[in-house]
Write an enzyme that holds these catalytic residues in place. Structure first.
Site, PDB file in Angstrom:
ATOM      1  N   GLU A  84       1.092 -10.326  -7.735  1.00 49.23           N
ATOM      2  CA  GLU A  84      -0.263 -10.337  -7.492  1.00 49.23           C
ATOM      3  C   GLU A  84      -0.707  -9.570  -6.187  1.00 49.23           C
ATOM      4  O   GLU A  84      -1.927  -8.826  -6.314  1.00 49.23           O
ATOM      5  CB  GLU A  84      -0.679 -11.749  -7.266  1.00 49.23           C
ATOM      6  CG  GLU A  84      -1.911 -12.078  -6.899  1.00 49.23           C
ATOM      7  CD  GLU A  84      -2.862 -11.963  -7.760  1.00 49.23           C
ATOM      8  OE1 GLU A  84      -2.892 -12.872  -8.701  1.00 49.23           O
ATOM      9  OE2 GLU A  84      -3.980 -11.043  -7.575  1.00 49.23           O
ATOM     10  N   GLY A 124      -4.566  -6.551  -2.615  1.00 48.30           N
ATOM     11  CA  GLY A 124      -4.456  -7.222  -1.453  1.00 48.30           C
ATOM     12  C   GLY A 124      -4.238  -8.826  -1.608  1.00 48.30           C
ATOM     13  O   GLY A 124      -3.749  -9.394  -2.412  1.00 48.30           O
ATOM     14  N   GLY A 127      -2.583   0.598  10.010  1.00 47.44           N
ATOM     15  CA  GLY A 127      -1.498   0.236   9.138  1.00 47.44           C
ATOM     16  C   GLY A 127      -2.253  -0.256   7.841  1.00 47.44           C
ATOM     17  O   GLY A 127      -1.342  -0.684   7.086  1.00 47.44           O
ATOM     18  N   THR A 186       5.009  -4.496   8.010  1.00 48.17           N
ATOM     19  CA  THR A 186       3.729  -5.296   8.028  1.00 48.17           C
ATOM     20  C   THR A 186       3.567  -6.308   7.154  1.00 48.17           C
ATOM     21  O   THR A 186       3.273  -7.401   7.623  1.00 48.17           O
ATOM     22  CB  THR A 186       2.427  -4.157   7.627  1.00 48.17           C
ATOM     23  OG1 THR A 186       2.577  -2.909   8.617  1.00 48.17           O
ATOM     24  CG2 THR A 186       1.160  -4.848   7.980  1.00 48.17           C
ATOM     25  N   VAL A 187       3.845  -6.075   5.798  1.00 44.85           N
ATOM     26  CA  VAL A 187       3.670  -7.411   4.783  1.00 44.85           C
ATOM     27  C   VAL A 187       4.895  -8.224   5.091  1.00 44.85           C
ATOM     28  O   VAL A 187       4.462  -9.612   4.796  1.00 44.85           O
ATOM     29  CB  VAL A 187       3.414  -6.638   3.335  1.00 44.85           C
ATOM     30  CG1 VAL A 187       3.278  -7.735   2.393  1.00 44.85           C
ATOM     31  CG2 VAL A 187       2.301  -5.813   3.182  1.00 44.85           C
ATOM     32  N   GLY A 246      -3.510  -5.297   4.979  1.00 44.26           N
ATOM     33  CA  GLY A 246      -3.122  -5.853   5.901  1.00 44.26           C
ATOM     34  C   GLY A 246      -2.051  -6.951   5.962  1.00 44.26           C
ATOM     35  O   GLY A 246      -1.703  -7.332   4.648  1.00 44.26           O
ATOM     36  N   LYS A 296      -3.304   0.811  -9.103  1.00 41.35           N
ATOM     37  CA  LYS A 296      -3.872  -0.539  -9.302  1.00 41.35           C
ATOM     38  C   LYS A 296      -4.414  -0.818 -10.419  1.00 41.35           C
ATOM     39  O   LYS A 296      -4.577  -1.797 -11.200  1.00 41.35           O
ATOM     40  CB  LYS A 296      -4.621  -0.902  -7.970  1.00 41.35           C
ATOM     41  CG  LYS A 296      -3.800  -0.904  -6.637  1.00 41.35           C
ATOM     42  CD  LYS A 296      -4.604  -0.679  -5.256  1.00 41.35           C
ATOM     43  CE  LYS A 296      -3.738  -0.981  -4.084  1.00 41.35           C
ATOM     44  NZ  LYS A 296      -4.577  -0.390  -3.043  1.00 41.35           N
ATOM     45  N   GLU A 317      -1.177   4.383   3.191  1.00 42.49           N
ATOM     46  CA  GLU A 317       0.106   4.530   2.562  1.00 42.49           C
ATOM     47  C   GLU A 317       1.123   5.300   3.197  1.00 42.49           C
ATOM     48  O   GLU A 317       0.560   6.038   4.108  1.00 42.49           O
ATOM     49  CB  GLU A 317      -0.034   5.092   0.991  1.00 42.49           C
ATOM     50  CG  GLU A 317      -0.680   4.386   0.062  1.00 42.49           C
ATOM     51  CD  GLU A 317      -0.079   2.411   0.044  1.00 42.49           C
ATOM     52  OE1 GLU A 317       0.996   2.570  -0.563  1.00 42.49           O
ATOM     53  OE2 GLU A 317      -0.817   2.012   0.053  1.00 42.49           O
ATOM     54  N   ASP A 373      -3.121   5.687  -5.316  1.00 43.69           N
ATOM     55  CA  ASP A 373      -2.902   4.375  -5.012  1.00 43.69           C
ATOM     56  C   ASP A 373      -3.893   3.438  -5.895  1.00 43.69           C
ATOM     57  O   ASP A 373      -3.670   2.464  -6.642  1.00 43.69           O
ATOM     58  CB  ASP A 373      -3.295   4.215  -3.560  1.00 43.69           C
ATOM     59  CG  ASP A 373      -3.215   2.664  -3.252  1.00 43.69           C
ATOM     60  OD1 ASP A 373      -1.994   1.891  -3.278  1.00 43.69           O
ATOM     61  OD2 ASP A 373      -4.070   2.018  -2.846  1.00 43.69           O
TER      62      ASP A 373
END
Ligand code: HSE
Length: 436
Positions: free
Chosen positions: A129, A134, A187, A13-14, A302, A205, A190, A201
């Protein structure tokens, strides 16, 4: 340097989003940096799978090590996640003198100290970053934009999946499990969705944000995390009746005793901006002593929102490629020898108000017993609702909002309340964050 060659580890996805953004905005990016960025190599799990990006001109391989060892790759973009293979790949890339951009929060939260030290030694950059919130440039904002301030606290919704689930539960009365399945299909979740719903998660962060905000080492192992799996429809509705929304928050606060570092569900007054951040969106409030409260809001997951942060980091690498590596902005915003040893407070040392849901037998004097126990610990009641019995003469829910109390004292009170013959089951406790 006219051409910077990028090797992407992981074209999901990323990774796919990153290639798409680089391709679509190539001209604009070249105008910003004066050279061309090109993804020359990418690693994938399965060569035959359909991709969301055009892979023409990219050498695909299933061997990520071939990329981190490739002499013609300048910047490695790590997007495979996890903290085992990803760590080995990143360490190898750094040892090979390659700059690294990663979206991997677990990797940075758990191994950042070691990775940054190696990068410093080898004179390369590691930027991350995209690891937090995100597409919101929250790391840059705290590390650079707010660097004049003493940060007092920050609080954020930093897991989109959890926020999506809580929003759907509130707006549509949907079940937890049903919404989680949808988030996975979209999506956002995790690979192991317990990371989302148990606060791991968000904990990764928050560990990163707290280190940058307060100049403390990365110390995920000291973080308190509690998930949202125990939040019921009843709690969502009772909170609403009392003028609150339930959100899964990451909170880091500097106190005279030490640093609070905690992820848990919290009731927030419905008028607060954070209470109105819905769906997969993220938001972080940062309170600085000079600037006051500041809010950062946007998509926390996303393909292209995360790619936005990844590509911005690649651009930063290129802009600094000829700079003296010893004089770049410190990874954790503070000079490494100046990191502070402030202790992380155990969760029972925090002082906040609480929401309590207590199911009791509908007997004479029950309410008096509850209030006596709380007052014996010096805990004041700010609001109280007694619901009607489920069926006449049987069980009733009592919902209490307390004043601020030391959690240790509340723990004692809850233990005493649960020992009452008239109390059924366990007491549900949710912390309240006024964010004032
Ligand atoms: N699973 C994460 C989330 C993805 O839902 O926020 C972005 O880190």
């Amino acid at each position: 340097m006219d051409l910077v060659r990028i090797g992407v580890l992981g074209l999901g996805t990323v990774g796919g989003g990153t290639v798409n953004v680089l391709n679509r905005n190539a001209e604009e990016i070249t105008r910003r940096i004066g050279c061309t960025l090109k993804v020359t190599h990418a690693s994938v799990k399965d060569l035959s799978r359909n991709r969301i990006c055009d892979t023409a001109g990219i050498e695909l391989t299933t061997d990520s090590f071939a990329i981190v060892n490739h002499k013609d790759v300048d910047v490695v973009v790590e997007l495979i996640g996890g903290d085992t293979l990803a760590k080995e790949l990143v360490i190898t890339a750094i040892n090979n003198g390659k700059h690294v951009v990663t979206a991997n929060k677990a990797l940075i939260a758990l191994h950042g100290t070691e990775i940054f030290a190696l990068a410093q030694e080898k004179g390369v950059m590691v930027l991350f970053e995209a690891a937090v919130a995100g597409g919101i440039p929250i790391i840059k904002a705290i590390r650079e934009g707010l660097s004049a301030n003493k940060i007092e606290w920050l609080a954020g919704i930093i897991n989109g999946t959890g926020n999506f689930i809580l929003t759907e539960m509130r707006d549509k009365g949907r079940d937890f499990a049903d919404v989680l399945t949808e988030a996975q299909a979209l999506g956002y979740a995790e690979a192991d969705p317990t990371f989302d719903v148990e606060g791991i998660d968000a904990g990764h962060k928050l560990t990163i944000l707290a280190a940058i905000a307060f100049g403390i080492p990365l110390q995920f192992e000291q973080l308190y995390h509690e998930g949202i799996t125990q939040i019921s429809q009843q709690d969502v509705q009772y909170a609403e009746e009392l003028g609150y929304r339930i959100k899964h928050l990451g909170i880091a606060r500097k106190t005279d005793q030490g640093i609070e570092l905690r992820v848990h569900p919290a009731l927030i007054p419905e008028k607060r901006l954070l209470a109105n951040v819905d769906g997969v969106l993220n938001a972080v409030v940062v309170q600085g002593d000079a600037v006051g409260p500041t809010l950062y809001y946007g998509p926390g997951a996303g393909a292209e929102p995360t790619a936005s942060a990844v590509v911005a980091d690649i651009i930063d690498v290129v802009r600094n490629i000829n700079a003296d590596p010893q004089h770049l902005i410190p990874y954790l915003s503070f000079q490494t020898p100046a990191l502070s040893a402030d202790p992380i407070l155990p969760i029972n040392q925090i002082v906040v108000p609480y929401y309590l849901r207590i199911t009791v037998a509908d007997n004479l004097g029950v309410l008096a017993d509850l209030t006596n126990i709380l007052s014996s610990q010096g805990i004041n009641i700010e609001a109280l609702i007694q619901k009607e019995p489920y069926t006449e003469g049987t069980e009733v829910d009592v919902i209490i909002i307390t004043s601020k109390a030391l959690e240790e004292k509340l723990d004692h009170s809850i233990a005493q309340i649960e020992n009452l013959d008239t109390v059924i089951g366990t007491v549900k406790r949710i912390r309240v964050e006024t964010l004032g």
